[in-house]
Enzyme design. Structure first.
Site, PDB file in Angstrom:
ATOM      1  N   ASP A  80       0.880  -1.168   0.000  1.00 37.41           N
ATOM      2  CA  ASP A  80       0.000   0.000   0.000  1.00 37.41           C
ATOM      3  C   ASP A  80       0.920   1.222   0.000  1.00 37.41           C
ATOM      4  O   ASP A  80       1.510   1.570   1.021  1.00 37.41           O
ATOM      5  CB  ASP A  80      -0.893  -0.042   1.245  1.00 37.41           C
TER       6      ASP A  80
ATOM      7  N   LYS B  14      -3.474  12.017  -3.318  1.00 35.13           N
ATOM      8  CA  LYS B  14      -2.445  12.287  -2.294  1.00 35.13           C
ATOM      9  C   LYS B  14      -1.136  12.732  -2.945  1.00 35.13           C
ATOM     10  O   LYS B  14      -0.214  13.149  -2.256  1.00 35.13           O
ATOM     11  CB  LYS B  14      -2.211  11.045  -1.444  1.00 35.13           C
TER      12      LYS B  14
ATOM     13  N   CYS C 161      -8.196   6.640  10.271  1.00 37.77           N
ATOM     14  CA  CYS C 161      -8.529   5.344   9.664  1.00 37.77           C
ATOM     15  C   CYS C 161      -7.511   4.267  10.027  1.00 37.77           C
ATOM     16  O   CYS C 161      -7.226   3.369   9.219  1.00 37.77           O
ATOM     17  CB  CYS C 161      -8.668   5.435   8.136  1.00 37.77           C
TER      18      CYS C 161
END
Ligand code: PMP
Length: 419
Positions: free
Chosen positions: A213, A239, A377
């Protein structure tokens, strides 16, 4: 000394001009509550340079047309622009071929694609999947869902007090039942840069595929997927100074070839009859329906912008900002940094004695400073430190030392106000 002067003495970075970069980001001129905006919420989403904004506008004002299916001129222009964005992504991460680059909605969708396609086809009861304790929910929940469906077990690599993966514990988790390892390259709540090359090497010695990720990594550090030898790599456009709603799944060609489609619909097919459908070649097999064409083209433009500034230069500037901020908050009474790994990117997560992060965020907002507060998160990370939330300032290529000074002054005022 201004940050510009300091940066200019860093070797290979003599051309880094933060004021010039700031001028490329129109939103940085915004006033919030009558104060100059200081945007330190870059890990949530970064701001966009004018070139990306203009490119998206240009797409809708002069290119807009559906791709791949039209013979008319506009359709060909938009198809070419979309496909050339794919080639930019391929070069950016040094993939072997453009067929290994799948456009998705973002990191979350890319991970779901892998769990629902690869996981559903390959996992069986009793199999094991390894993730880490510092994963974003996007790299936890999709694995939980497929493990539950298949009767597989999710195992978690613990982290130490600094927020680093405990490698010996990782080694112990690998068994002959391990079918997949999915780890975050850079943690969004701690800033930790994980030893992903070592993780991949150990996984491959045991014939286990690895997904990285890279949502918080691609815009901070140069990535070469062939050198890393990762099997999958996922990230989001928004991002990395690109648009929202666009992201990437990179996969090794042989794995992608072997995987069934994720979603069915237009573009992902070769032939359709009511009896049987055959699927399109890669990468289209995984791109069902009309994609975010403007987003993909905008992402290509963001890659051009990053490349023009230079990822190494950006990384040096951000390291300077992180070091400066870390030092600047060190003597704030009651402030504790959460995430003190040796290898870190420009994320500063912290808690302040007796002041709730929500109050910190709200107070700073009135000073014009945008930070993020909450669990980011990553609720398991909060549980690991036994805290409900942190305040997080995250720095990007356009941030300055002066902005960090305003943040620090704001924190000192909070201590006065909240006692
Ligand atoms: N992983 C990490 C490490 C992240 O920081 C984020 C975004 N905060 C995601 C996954 C999810 O990205 P997106 O919401 O763009 O799909």
């Amino acid at each position: 000394m201004s940050s510009k002067e300091i940066i200019s003495v860093i070797p290979n970075s003599t051309l880094y001009d933060v004021e010039k970069i700031r001028n490329d980001f129109p939103i940085l001129q915004t006033k919030v509550h009558g104060k100059q905006l200081i945007y330190l919420d870059n890990a949530a989403t970064s701001q966009k340079p004018i070139s990306v904004i203009k490119k998206t506008q240009e797409y809708y004002s002069s290119m807009n047309s559906n791709i791949h299916r039209g013979v008319h001129a506009l359709s060909q222009v938009s198809t070419e622009a979309y496909e050339s964005a794919r080639i930019k992504v391929k070069s950016f991460i040094n993939a072997l071929g453009k067929n290994e680059i799948i456009f998705t909605r973002g990191t979350t969708e890319s991970i779901n694609l892998v769990t629902q396609s690869y996981g559903r086809a390959n996992f069986q009861e009793g199999d094991e999947v390894i993730i880490s304790q510092m994963e974003h929910h996007s790299n936890i929940v999709p694995w939980q869902m497929i493990c539950e469906e298949k009767g597989a077990k999710l195992k978690v690599i613990p982290i130490n007090d600094e927020g680093e993966i405990i490698f010996e514990e990782f080694e112990k988790l690998i068994t002959h039942k391990t079918k997949f390892i999915s780890v975050v390259y850079v943690s969004n709540s701690l800033g930790t840069v994980n030893p992903v090359k070592n993780i991949i090497d150990l996984a491959h010695q045991n014939n286990i595929p690895v997904l990285l990720d890279a949502a918080q990594a691609v815009h901070h550090t140069p990535i070469d997927v062939q050198e890393l030898d990762c099997d999958f790599l996922v990230f989001s456009g928004h991002k990395m100074y690109g648009p929202t709603g666009i992201g990437i799944l990179y996969g090794k060609i042989n794995l992608l070839e072997s995987m069934p489609p994720f979603q069915g619909g237009g573009d992902m097919i070769e032939t359709v009859t009511f009896e049987r459908t055959t699927y399109n070649e890669l990468p289209y097999k995984f791109e069902a329906g009309t994609p975010n064409i403007a987003g993909a083209i905008g992402l290509g433009e963001a890659i051009d912008y990053i490349s023009q500034v230079g990822l190494e230069n950006i990384a040096l500037h951000e390291k300077y900002l992180l070091d400066y901020a870390t030092e600047a908050v060190a003597d704030i009474p009651g402030l504790k940094i959460i995430g003190t790994a040796k290898e870190k990117v420009s994320v500063l997560s912290f808690v302040l004695d007796d002041v709730h992060p929500h109050d910190i965020g709200t107070f700073l907002d009135f000073e014009g400073v945008a930070i993020r507060t909450g669990h980011h998160c990553t609720q398991p990370v909060m549980d690991r430190y036994n805290i409900p939330a942190t305040s997080r300032a995250s720095f990007a290529m356009y941030n300055t030392k002066e902005e960090i000074n305003t943040l620090v002054n704001g924190l000192r005022k909070i201590i006065e106000v909240f006692g």
